[in-house]
Scaffold this motif. Sequence first.
Motif, PDB file in Angstrom:
ATOM      1  N   ASP A 112    -105.747  28.647  12.170  1.00 17.90           N
ATOM      2  CA  ASP A 112    -107.131  28.519  12.618  1.00 17.90           C
ATOM      3  C   ASP A 112    -108.076  29.068  11.547  1.00 17.90           C
ATOM      4  OD1 ASP A 112    -106.634  27.349  15.056  1.00 17.90           O
ATOM      5  OD2 ASP A 112    -106.799  29.195  16.219  1.00 17.90           O
ATOM      6  N   PRO A 113    -109.321  28.573  11.488  1.00 17.99           N
ATOM      7  CA  PRO A 113    -110.309  29.177  10.598  1.00 17.99           C
ATOM      8  C   PRO A 113    -110.800  30.506  11.178  1.00 17.99           C
ATOM      9  CG  PRO A 113    -111.316  27.434  11.893  1.00 17.99           C
ATOM     10  CD  PRO A 113    -109.839  27.394  12.204  1.00 17.99           C
ATOM     11  N   HIS A 114    -111.297  31.356  10.307  1.00 16.06           N
ATOM     12  CA  HIS A 114    -111.932  32.617  10.707  1.00 16.06           C
ATOM     13  C   HIS A 114    -110.994  33.534  11.494  1.00 16.06           C
ATOM     14  CE1 HIS A 114    -115.325  30.275   9.419  1.00 16.06           C
ATOM     15  NE2 HIS A 114    -115.290  29.500  10.491  1.00 16.06           N
ATOM     16  N   ILE A 115    -109.729  33.487  11.165  1.00 16.51           N
ATOM     17  CA  ILE A 115    -108.734  34.307  11.854  1.00 16.51           C
ATOM     18  C   ILE A 115    -108.265  35.464  10.967  1.00 16.51           C
ATOM     19  CG2 ILE A 115    -106.724  32.996  11.041  1.00 16.51           C
ATOM     20  CD1 ILE A 115    -105.510  33.236  13.782  1.00 16.51           C
ATOM     21  N   GLU A 116    -108.742  35.483   9.747  1.00 14.22           N
ATOM     22  CA  GLU A 116    -108.186  36.384   8.737  1.00 14.22           C
ATOM     23  C   GLU A 116    -108.376  37.864   9.086  1.00 14.22           C
ATOM     24  OE1 GLU A 116    -109.403  32.474   7.261  1.00 14.22           O
ATOM     25  OE2 GLU A 116    -110.640  34.134   8.010  1.00 14.22           O
ATOM     26  N   LEU A 117    -109.567  38.246   9.514  1.00 20.29           N
ATOM     27  CA  LEU A 117    -109.836  39.667   9.745  1.00 20.29           C
ATOM     28  C   LEU A 117    -108.969  40.264  10.851  1.00 20.29           C
ATOM     29  CD1 LEU A 117    -111.400  42.154   8.931  1.00 20.29           C
ATOM     30  CD2 LEU A 117    -113.243  41.448  10.482  1.00 20.29           C
ATOM     31  N   PRO A 118    -108.889  39.663  12.051  1.00 22.48           N
ATOM     32  CA  PRO A 118    -108.025  40.257  13.081  1.00 22.48           C
ATOM     33  C   PRO A 118    -106.552  40.276  12.682  1.00 22.48           C
ATOM     34  CG  PRO A 118    -108.870  38.117  13.808  1.00 22.48           C
ATOM     35  CD  PRO A 118    -109.654  38.507  12.595  1.00 22.48           C
ATOM     36  N   VAL A 119    -106.108  39.278  11.910  1.00 18.46           N
ATOM     37  CA  VAL A 119    -104.720  39.272  11.440  1.00 18.46           C
ATOM     38  C   VAL A 119    -104.484  40.439  10.501  1.00 18.46           C
ATOM     39  CG1 VAL A 119    -103.063  38.017   9.995  1.00 18.46           C
ATOM     40  CG2 VAL A 119    -104.338  36.804  11.773  1.00 18.46           C
ATOM     41  N   LEU A 120    -105.368  40.630   9.543  1.00 15.17           N
ATOM     42  CA  LEU A 120    -105.205  41.712   8.577  1.00 15.17           C
ATOM     43  C   LEU A 120    -105.320  43.081   9.231  1.00 15.17           C
ATOM     44  CD1 LEU A 120    -107.189  40.148   5.619  1.00 15.17           C
ATOM     45  CD2 LEU A 120    -104.748  40.691   5.634  1.00 15.17           C
ATOM     46  N   GLU A 121    -106.153  43.189  10.237  1.00 18.52           N
ATOM     47  CA  GLU A 121    -106.279  44.470  10.948  1.00 18.52           C
ATOM     48  C   GLU A 121    -104.972  44.847  11.634  1.00 18.52           C
ATOM     49  OE1 GLU A 121    -109.647  43.812  13.451  1.00 18.52           O
ATOM     50  OE2 GLU A 121    -111.082  44.557  11.959  1.00 18.52           O
ATOM     51  N   LEU A 122    -104.295  43.867  12.237  1.00 22.94           N
ATOM     52  CA  LEU A 122    -103.017  44.151  12.894  1.00 22.94           C
ATOM     53  C   LEU A 122    -101.921  44.438  11.871  1.00 22.94           C
ATOM     54  CD1 LEU A 122    -103.172  41.594  15.814  1.00 22.94           C
ATOM     55  CD2 LEU A 122    -102.904  44.062  16.056  1.00 22.94           C
ATOM     56  N   ILE A 123    -101.962  43.756  10.742  1.00 22.72           N
ATOM     57  CA  ILE A 123    -100.993  44.042   9.679  1.00 22.72           C
ATOM     58  C   ILE A 123    -101.133  45.485   9.213  1.00 22.72           C
ATOM     59  CG2 ILE A 123    -100.460  43.532   7.253  1.00 22.72           C
ATOM     60  CD1 ILE A 123    -101.039  40.570   7.930  1.00 22.72           C
ATOM     61  N   GLU A 140    -109.125  27.595   1.897  1.00 23.34           N
ATOM     62  CA  GLU A 140    -110.237  28.457   2.322  1.00 23.34           C
ATOM     63  C   GLU A 140    -109.728  29.671   3.093  1.00 23.34           C
ATOM     64  OE1 GLU A 140    -109.908  25.252   2.940  1.00 23.34           O
ATOM     65  OE2 GLU A 140    -111.427  24.317   1.657  1.00 23.34           O
ATOM     66  N   ASN A 141    -108.685  29.489   3.887  1.00 27.71           N
ATOM     67  CA  ASN A 141    -108.076  30.629   4.579  1.00 27.71           C
ATOM     68  C   ASN A 141    -107.590  31.672   3.584  1.00 27.71           C
ATOM     69  OD1 ASN A 141    -107.118  28.358   6.927  1.00 27.71           O
ATOM     70  ND2 ASN A 141    -107.827  30.325   7.670  1.00 27.71           N
ATOM     71  N   LEU A 142    -106.946  31.199   2.526  1.00 27.73           N
ATOM     72  CA  LEU A 142    -106.393  32.116   1.531  1.00 27.73           C
ATOM     73  C   LEU A 142    -107.508  32.816   0.749  1.00 27.73           C
ATOM     74  CD1 LEU A 142    -103.450  29.914   0.219  1.00 27.73           C
ATOM     75  CD2 LEU A 142    -103.404  31.671   2.004  1.00 27.73           C
TER      76      LEU A 142
END
Length: 237
Positions: A112-123, A140-142
């Motif tokens: 999905d777009p704009h999913i990067e921040l919550p994913v990185l926070e959980l990592i 663009e996700n990368l």
Amino acid sequence: MFMNLAHRGASAYAPENTLAAFYKGLEQGANGIETDLKISKDGVVLLFHDHELDRTTDGHGRPSSYTWKELQELDAGSWFSSAYAGERLVSFEQFLHYFGRRKVLLALELKDPHIELPVLELIRQFDVQPQTTITSFGYENLQAVRAIDPSIRIGHLIRKIDEEAIARLKEIGAGQICPCTDGLEHKDVQLAKSHGLEVRAWGASTPELMRHALQCGVDGMTINFPDLLSEEICRLT
């Protein structure tokens, strides 16, 4: 270490992206798990591949149209086999709770777009950055991942390796290129490696394609049947 990544878990033997499939993959010799990340209506990151729920659950429409509470009520196993009736969708947080403490590689595909921040926070919360590679078909996700985190490993999912794809990856400091096995050539793998890139193949949907990827010299692959890959690696070493 060759990357034997259970593709959505051992998805040839259990319903994809469920706990059952992930545990099965590790039991079969995988040293890593590949999974897909999407986001619910209320912002919960979950493990799911398709645009819509219909193929692998008893739900309908896009996951982003439902809250996580609603998504948890779906049956994600009966479509595969009655033996897996009642398997549930898995949140990314749950996944990390069960597998983040294990010494396994994690290949996380952003869907999905704009999913990067919550994913990185959980990592960061689960401290799994050293064993994690974030991938996507979406450049663009990368780019967004790299803008937030300058050091996490990233890889680009592409159809075929070429100089242009390699140049784009070097622009964002990616360490991994992920070509499709169908059409992969040994010279392509050597080209990527000459630029310092790790090559992890996808789409090895048959034992023949699996063996082809190995002959091309890849560093790893996602696989629906990690047991067969494990056996083949043992045979070759």
